[in-house]
Motif scaffolding. Sequence first.
Motif: not given
Length: 495
Positions: A128-132, A180-184, A200-202, A322-329
């Motif tokens: 599964a790809p990771w969205l971090t 996976l939506a991954v909080e780091l 990925s997002a900061v 930010a969540a919307a941007a990651l989901a759209r990616a």
Amino acid sequence: MGHRRMTIDVFSLGRSSSWEGVRAAVGGLGVSGFAAADTLQHLGADVIAMDDGDDDALREKGTLLELLGVDVRLGPGSTATFPEGVDLFVTSPGWSPTTPLLAEAAARAIPVWGEVELAWRLRGDDPAPWLTVTGTNGKTTTVQMLESILRAQGLNALAVGNVGTPVLEAVMNPERFDVLAVELSSYQLHWSQSISAQASAVLNLAPDHIDWHGGLDAYTADKARIYERTQVACVYNVQDPVTEHMVEEADVVEGCRAIGFTLGIPAPGMIGLVDDAIADRAFIAGRLSTAAELGSVGDIGLAAHGDADRVPPPHVVANALAAAALARAHGVEPRAVRDGLRAFVPDAHRIAEVATIDGVRWVDDSKATNAHAAQASIHGFADVVWIAGGLAKGATFDELVIAVRDRLRAAVLIGTDRALIAEALRRHAPDVPIVEVDTGDTDPMERVVEVAAPLARPGDTVLLAPGCASMDQFRNYAARGDSFAAAVNRLRNHS
């Protein structure tokens, strides 16, 4: 005469490899440490698990691991001696790089991984790809929003990492996840070397955990690691230029794009707001001249706060963008962004309204454990009696006080480092009344609520946004918030 044991190249090992003969040490038996020891034993490695703690929860975990064949060493002094013949050291994210065992591992050129790095290496075929997501504040809210959006698309998605479920547990689960939506955390990123997220997002950056990292530059560098090797989109905060600079410096996969999120009107390549509409000018074909509507600010559900009509504070809106941007990616449709944000329910102790008593709102944001989070929280309200204090973790409060002083009616201060906040208030907001509650190591909330009530006027908000960690007086931030809510409810019952 004995022969010298040959070191095994752990970098070549994956999920389908034989780990037989690998000697792995696991430092710390928290949630991630337990997952790492359990997984490595399952793969066939010879595992030593070490923790200087010795409470009931640790002993229970230790007993389970011993039944599986792990060499468990608990109690004071258990981490004093470096185990011999180790090929790999998997560390708890909370262990500082200066911890003697980790320094010794580095001196011996033994690989040191975090549980997240181990998880990445064990993903197996067709993973599964990771969205971090990382940032000083808002990580948990953002990955939970992201999970909700992904599920609204019909995907089998899970929020993992620092949010609760260890990444390793999700990766090794027989059930296959689509994404996976991954909080780091900065700790987890420090011990990661090979993660290559789909996006990925900061979210933001402010001084935090400086004592652990040894300085702001080191903290910033560890946060920036999240962008390395990103495949599709590096999401940054337009209002926080340091996050854009991180993207500019990152070594990403060819074709990866920089995508900004902003509370203003978005330029091409960004997601932002047009009036109350969430507008996408990043993931549509005609982004130079048009935008796709992904929902509205009103879709960011606040029913869990007891006030469905309340406008979400700016930092919550930023998290949603930010969540919307990651989901759209990841390819999610606009309607799923809207439906996912509507379905999202915030965590307890995150801007949670406890009660309204005699026209005064009492709000629990115990999860605001650093100055940046407290500032964002206070900015969600007009006139605030601020409850703050605890363990400052090396932080200062001058910038926070300067930013919020016009909103403060009074301050009620608790905990070990309350004097730091009091001094900042006296320097920059001398007209704000300060009450320090000193109850030693005991729970101060009964006294705090008693003191705060007469300081507030109808229309005000009494806000628990401590800006500090809780462990000096409470088990964790949740226990602090629960104690506050219980004291407020006792006040309501007696009023």
